[in-house]
Motif scaffolding. Structure first.
Motif, mmCIF file in Angstrom:
data_model
loop_
_atom_site.group_PDB
_atom_site.id
_atom_site.type_symbol
_atom_site.label_atom_id
_atom_site.label_comp_id
_atom_site.label_asym_id
_atom_site.label_seq_id
_atom_site.Cartn_x
_atom_site.Cartn_y
_atom_site.Cartn_z
ATOM 1 N N THR A 7 0.860 -1.192 0.000
ATOM 2 C CA THR A 7 0.000 0.000 0.000
ATOM 3 C C THR A 7 0.895 1.240 0.000
ATOM 4 O OG1 THR A 7 -0.091 0.008 2.416
ATOM 5 C CG2 THR A 7 -1.865 -1.192 1.227
ATOM 6 N N GLU A 8 0.273 2.329 -0.212
ATOM 7 C CA GLU A 8 1.029 3.604 -0.295
ATOM 8 C C GLU A 8 1.789 3.844 1.007
ATOM 9 O OE1 GLU A 8 0.208 8.243 -1.662
ATOM 10 O OE2 GLU A 8 -1.476 6.891 -1.267
ATOM 11 N N GLY A 9 3.081 4.278 0.861
ATOM 12 C CA GLY A 9 3.950 4.549 1.998
ATOM 13 C C GLY A 9 4.826 3.358 2.361
ATOM 14 N N VAL A 78 1.973 -2.163 -9.268
ATOM 15 C CA VAL A 78 2.356 -1.675 -7.932
ATOM 16 C C VAL A 78 1.399 -0.534 -7.562
ATOM 17 C CG1 VAL A 78 4.161 -0.573 -6.549
ATOM 18 C CG2 VAL A 78 4.780 -2.297 -8.273
ATOM 19 N N LEU A 79 0.703 -0.750 -6.455
ATOM 20 C CA LEU A 79 -0.116 0.278 -5.808
ATOM 21 C C LEU A 79 -1.340 0.676 -6.640
ATOM 22 C CD1 LEU A 79 -0.239 1.954 -3.200
ATOM 23 C CD2 LEU A 79 0.902 3.813 -4.451
ATOM 24 N N ASN A 80 -2.481 0.177 -6.168
ATOM 25 C CA ASN A 80 -3.785 0.587 -6.680
ATOM 26 C C ASN A 80 -3.925 0.416 -8.199
ATOM 27 O OD1 ASN A 80 -4.705 1.355 -4.085
ATOM 28 N ND2 ASN A 80 -3.788 3.393 -4.328
ATOM 29 N N CYS A 81 -3.572 -0.804 -8.674
ATOM 30 C CA CYS A 81 -3.760 -1.061 -10.118
ATOM 31 C C CYS A 81 -4.466 -2.397 -10.287
ATOM 32 C CB CYS A 81 -2.423 -1.033 -10.844
ATOM 33 S SG CYS A 81 -1.258 -2.286 -10.304
ATOM 34 N N TRP A 82 -5.085 -2.562 -11.343
ATOM 35 C CA TRP A 82 -5.738 -3.839 -11.680
ATOM 36 C C TRP A 82 -4.665 -4.772 -12.271
ATOM 37 C CZ3 TRP A 82 -11.004 -4.357 -10.688
ATOM 38 C CH2 TRP A 82 -11.685 -3.199 -10.393
ATOM 39 N N SER A 83 -4.467 -5.891 -11.581
ATOM 40 C CA SER A 83 -3.429 -6.799 -12.082
ATOM 41 C C SER A 83 -3.700 -8.245 -11.643
ATOM 42 C CB SER A 83 -2.043 -6.367 -11.587
ATOM 43 O OG SER A 83 -1.943 -6.534 -10.172
ATOM 44 N N PRO A 108 -7.831 -1.878 -6.910
ATOM 45 C CA PRO A 108 -7.845 -0.683 -6.063
ATOM 46 C C PRO A 108 -8.490 -0.970 -4.711
ATOM 47 C CG PRO A 108 -8.528 -0.127 -8.286
ATOM 48 C CD PRO A 108 -8.444 -1.611 -8.199
ATOM 49 N N ASN A 109 -8.060 -0.199 -3.786
ATOM 50 C CA ASN A 109 -8.540 -0.451 -2.427
ATOM 51 C C ASN A 109 -10.024 -0.114 -2.246
ATOM 52 O OD1 ASN A 109 -6.013 -1.300 -1.618
ATOM 53 N ND2 ASN A 109 -5.350 0.773 -1.054
ATOM 54 N N ASN A 110 -10.529 0.683 -3.107
ATOM 55 C CA ASN A 110 -11.901 1.146 -2.882
ATOM 56 C C ASN A 110 -12.947 0.253 -3.538
ATOM 57 O OD1 ASN A 110 -11.128 1.821 -5.485
ATOM 58 N ND2 ASN A 110 -12.063 3.849 -5.503
ATOM 59 N N VAL A 111 -12.528 -0.892 -4.024
ATOM 60 C CA VAL A 111 -13.494 -1.804 -4.655
ATOM 61 C C VAL A 111 -13.511 -3.123 -3.889
ATOM 62 C CG1 VAL A 111 -13.232 -0.751 -6.937
ATOM 63 C CG2 VAL A 111 -11.790 -2.705 -6.278
ATOM 64 N N ILE A 112 -14.615 -3.865 -4.110
ATOM 65 C CA ILE A 112 -14.777 -5.175 -3.450
ATOM 66 C C ILE A 112 -14.928 -6.256 -4.551
ATOM 67 C CG2 ILE A 112 -16.234 -6.559 -1.944
ATOM 68 C CD1 ILE A 112 -17.099 -3.949 -0.603
ATOM 69 N N VAL A 113 -14.137 -7.322 -4.401
ATOM 70 C CA VAL A 113 -14.201 -8.445 -5.370
ATOM 71 C C VAL A 113 -15.461 -9.245 -5.080
ATOM 72 C CG1 VAL A 113 -13.087 -10.540 -6.172
ATOM 73 C CG2 VAL A 113 -11.705 -8.523 -5.588
ATOM 74 N N THR A 114 -16.235 -9.420 -6.104
ATOM 75 C CA THR A 114 -17.496 -10.158 -5.935
ATOM 76 C C THR A 114 -17.449 -11.588 -6.545
ATOM 77 O OG1 THR A 114 -18.327 -9.203 -8.010
ATOM 78 C CG2 THR A 114 -18.806 -8.003 -5.967
ATOM 79 N N GLU A 115 -16.586 -11.817 -7.520
ATOM 80 C CA GLU A 115 -16.563 -13.167 -8.165
ATOM 81 C C GLU A 115 -15.173 -13.423 -8.752
ATOM 82 O OE1 GLU A 115 -18.928 -15.711 -11.647
ATOM 83 O OE2 GLU A 115 -19.496 -13.641 -11.192
ATOM 84 N N THR A 116 -14.693 -14.682 -8.607
ATOM 85 C CA THR A 116 -13.416 -15.105 -9.207
ATOM 86 C C THR A 116 -13.620 -16.450 -9.940
ATOM 87 O OG1 THR A 116 -12.742 -16.279 -7.190
ATOM 88 C CG2 THR A 116 -12.060 -13.957 -7.417
ATOM 89 N N PHE A 117 -12.903 -16.633 -11.055
ATOM 90 C CA PHE A 117 -12.935 -17.949 -11.753
ATOM 91 C C PHE A 117 -11.816 -17.974 -12.812
ATOM 92 C CE2 PHE A 117 -15.770 -15.074 -13.997
ATOM 93 C CZ PHE A 117 -15.475 -15.264 -15.338
#
Length: 676
Positions: A7-9, A78-83, A108-117
């Motif tokens: 995370t940042e810092g 690195v830091l707040n990216c979609w990867s 990004p930190n401000n989103v929530i993962v709802t599904e993975t596959f």
């Protein structure tokens, strides 16, 4: 390249790893958003450290080897990216095994993962929901940062690219890690060099995997699904067989140790070799009898298969019979007996079978009987009869027969000996030869025993006034006969030459015998006496009386005849006087109308003659004192018998048709009486 999400810092260290061989101290080049990194970051070998990450440090980082800048590593965020970061961009796994696809993701930190596959690039569909992956895929990650996937019981069809995708509560917040992980399901292939192998050459089998697992595995080799453990090279990728034998032919496969249940497809090793173990056989089995039909078969082990067969018969030379695998002999005969062999040939070479002896059985034939020694057989010799026959198997029983009025068995055995042979052994002989197939009789053999005369017999029989002697003798060859008459106590006289019979007449009486002789000896008969009995006395008396009466009548007739003719008294008186004064002796001249022979074999020439033969005529003497009466018969007072000898008196009858009244009386002889 790997990193730990921050995370940042915070401080972050990126590590660049290479699987390619290179220099011992390679130089790495780092990129930020595809631009070379400035010196504001610390670079130490293969690591890049960003201390106190700030928003300006956010972005995607990648690395490359100096000199290979055109092949950078996948980038990381690195830091707040979609990867999505994969542990390995490519994985090689053995068929049938399980594989883990390592993975991490960020957002990004401000989103929530709802599904993975996980999915294939072409289709955005969860693998776990596809039928071919059912019960074989397991998601090992979570919805934070771990996205690992396990695939079990790998199949060749599982090979391909796999990507991880996650969905968030942010509008448009969907991300797939692309490019994904390339999975190669390792399969094995066996290559053979050379592909065509002849016995005695060398062959190499190579087990080739379709992908590289990174470390050299241990291989296991199989032949016809059986582990090959007797060759030192069987743990390596290649296996060499030198020299190769025909027994090495088979189907070979390989497998990676630990995954023996998933071997490679089998490759056939076909070792070619010329015909071997070539042999000839005959059917049907068992004894072969003349007239049967048999088939000779040539068999051989060869690769490639035999394409040409040749049959030979070996007698004094070698004769070619046929060019097929099977050679048939119909109605087999003894001439087919012999040694046979066959030749088998293919493209590699040829081979000969061992000799096959064909033994044709047949019943005895050309059976013959012979006798030894040859030449004439004389009674007392010893001879041997021999029976000969052509037969297969050889004759096991000989039987001898003699034919007389009936057939008689006289012995067994090939040779029949007759010691001290006799005439009774003369006859026809034959032999019977027999074996397990049949029998045969010889032609007749005539045994002719020669012997000297024996049982010589003489005999006689009478016919009229002659006697015939016969001489018979048992001999072979037939005899010649000589007759002898004994003329004294110790003297003989030959009376006949080679004649079986001897005819005797009156006056030839005596002792006779015959001698029978042939080339082997002679034999005398016993004596035989020949006698001729005399005429009875009574016959002479009767004849004499009849003759006297005939003479008396004749004289009277003559006298009367002369008286009628008025002959002179002188003549008549002379005649009467001659009669009265004649000598009274009893001897008379011959009275005959035909001459007489001196022997006793006078034959009647014609039936018209009456022939009377006398031995003697007896008269009584007349009274000397009385004168004979010329006109009347004188009484016959017998005081003394007187003999009158005659030879013959013949009275001729007149020929037929002549005058019967003519007087044929005549005086034929003078009768003189002897005076006492």
């Amino acid at each position: 390249m790997s990193f730990t999400p921050v995370t940042e810092g915070q401080s972050v260290t990126l590590t660049c790893r290479s699987s390619c061989p290179g220099d011992t101290n390679p130089t790495y080049i780092w990129y930020h958003n595809r631009q070379p990194v400035t010196n504001q970051h610390t670079i130490n070998g293969n690591t890049l450290t960003v201390s106190s990450v700030s928003k300006r440090d956010a972005g995607r980082y990648s690395c490359a080897l100096r000199g290979h800048e055109g092949h950078p590593s996948p980038s990381v965020c690195v830091l707040n990216c979609w990867s999505v970061v994969y542990s390995h961009k490519s994985i090689c796994a053995v068929k049938g095994s399980s594989v883990d696809l390592g993975c991490s993701f960020s957002y990004p930190n401000n989103v929530i993962v709802t599904e993975t596959f996980w999915h294939k690039p072409e289709i955005m569909e969860d693998l776990s929901k596809k039928g071919e992956y059912a019960n074989r895929v397991k998601y090992l990650g979570n919805k934070d940062s771990d996205c690992a996937l396990r695939i079990e019981d790998l199949r060749e069809s599982d090979s391909g690219e796999y990507q991880f995708r996650f969905l968030t509560n942010d509008t448009g917040g969907k991300f797939s890690g692309s490019p994904g992980v390339t999975l190669s399901v390792l399969t094995l292939q066996v290559e053979m060099s050379p592909t065509t192998v002849t016995e005695g050459q060398s062959v190499t089998l190579t087990c080739k995997p379709t992908c590289d697992t990174g470390a050299e595995p241990i291989f296991v080799w199989y032949k016809n699904r059986l582990h090959v453990a007797n060759r030192p090279s069987t743990i390596y990728r290649t296996m060499t067989i030198n020299p190769v034998r025909n027994t090495d032919s088979g189907r070979y496969s390989c497998a990676v140790q630990g995954h023996e249940n998933h071997p490679s497809p089998a490759v056939a090793l076909n070792v070619q070799y010329p015909p071997k173990n070539t042999y000839a056989s005959i059917s049907p089995p068992g004894d072969i009898v003349e007239g049967d039909s048999v088939t000779l078969t040539c068999s051989s082990d060869a690769n490639p298969p035999v394409h040409n067969y040749t049959w030979y018969k070996i007698n004094n030379g070698v004769a070619t019979l046929g060019s097929r695998q099977n050679h048939t002999i119909n109605n087999i005969s003894s001439q087919d007996t012999g040694t046979y062999k066959c030749k088998a040939a293919n493209s590699v070479g040829f081979g000969y079978s061992r000799d096959l002896y064909v033994n044709v059985s047949y019943s005895p034939r050309n059976t013959s009987a012979s006798i030894s020694p040859s030449g004439d057989i004389v009674e007392g010799d010893s001879v041997t009869l021999t029976c000969s026959s052509d037969a297969n198997p050889p004759v096991h029983t000989y039987t001898w027969y003699k034919i007389n009025s009936s057939e008689t068995t006289i012995g067994s055995g090939q040779n029949h000996s007759i010691s001290n042979i006799s005439s009774e052994d003369t006859g026809q002989y034959y032999c019977k030869a027999k074996n397990s197939v049949g029998y045969s009789d010889s032609v007749m053999l005539y045994v002719n025993v020669f012997y000297s005369p024996k049982k010589t017999l003489s005999g006689k029989f009478s016919e009229g006034h002659s006697v015939t002697l016969t001489c018979d003798s048992d001999a072979n060859p037939p005899v010649q006969t000589t007759w002898y008459k004994k003329t004294g106590a110790d003297s003989v006289h030959e009376v006949s030459g080679n004649s079986r019979t001897l005819t005797l007449v009156s006056g030839d009486g005596g002792l006779y015998y015959c001698v029978a002789h042939n080339q082997y000896g002679s034999h005398n008969s016993s004596d035989i006496e020949v006698t001729f009995p005399g005429v009875p006395v009574g016959l002479f008396a009767a004849v004499g009386i009849a003759l006297l009466m005939a003479l008396t009548v004749l004289i009277v007739l003559v006298f009367v005849c002369r008286t009628r003719r008025q002959t002179s008294t002188k003549d008549t008186g002379r005649i009467v006087n001659d009669v009265q004064q004649a000598d009274s002796g009893p001897i008379y001249d011959d009275i005959a109308t035909v001459p007489m022979t001196s022997d006793l074999k006078q034959r009647v020439v014609s039936g018209d003659e009456d022939d009377v033969q006398y031995a003697s005529v007896q008269f009584k003497a007349k009274n000397k004192d009385k004168a004979p009466d010329s006109t009347a018969p004188q009484p016959h007072v017998q005081e003394k018998e007187e003999d009158v000898e005659y030879a013959s008196v013949n009275i001729c009858r007149p020929p037929s048709g002549e005058n019967q009244g003519e007087d044929y009386s005549a005086i034929y002889s003078t009768v003189k009486k002897r005076q006492n």
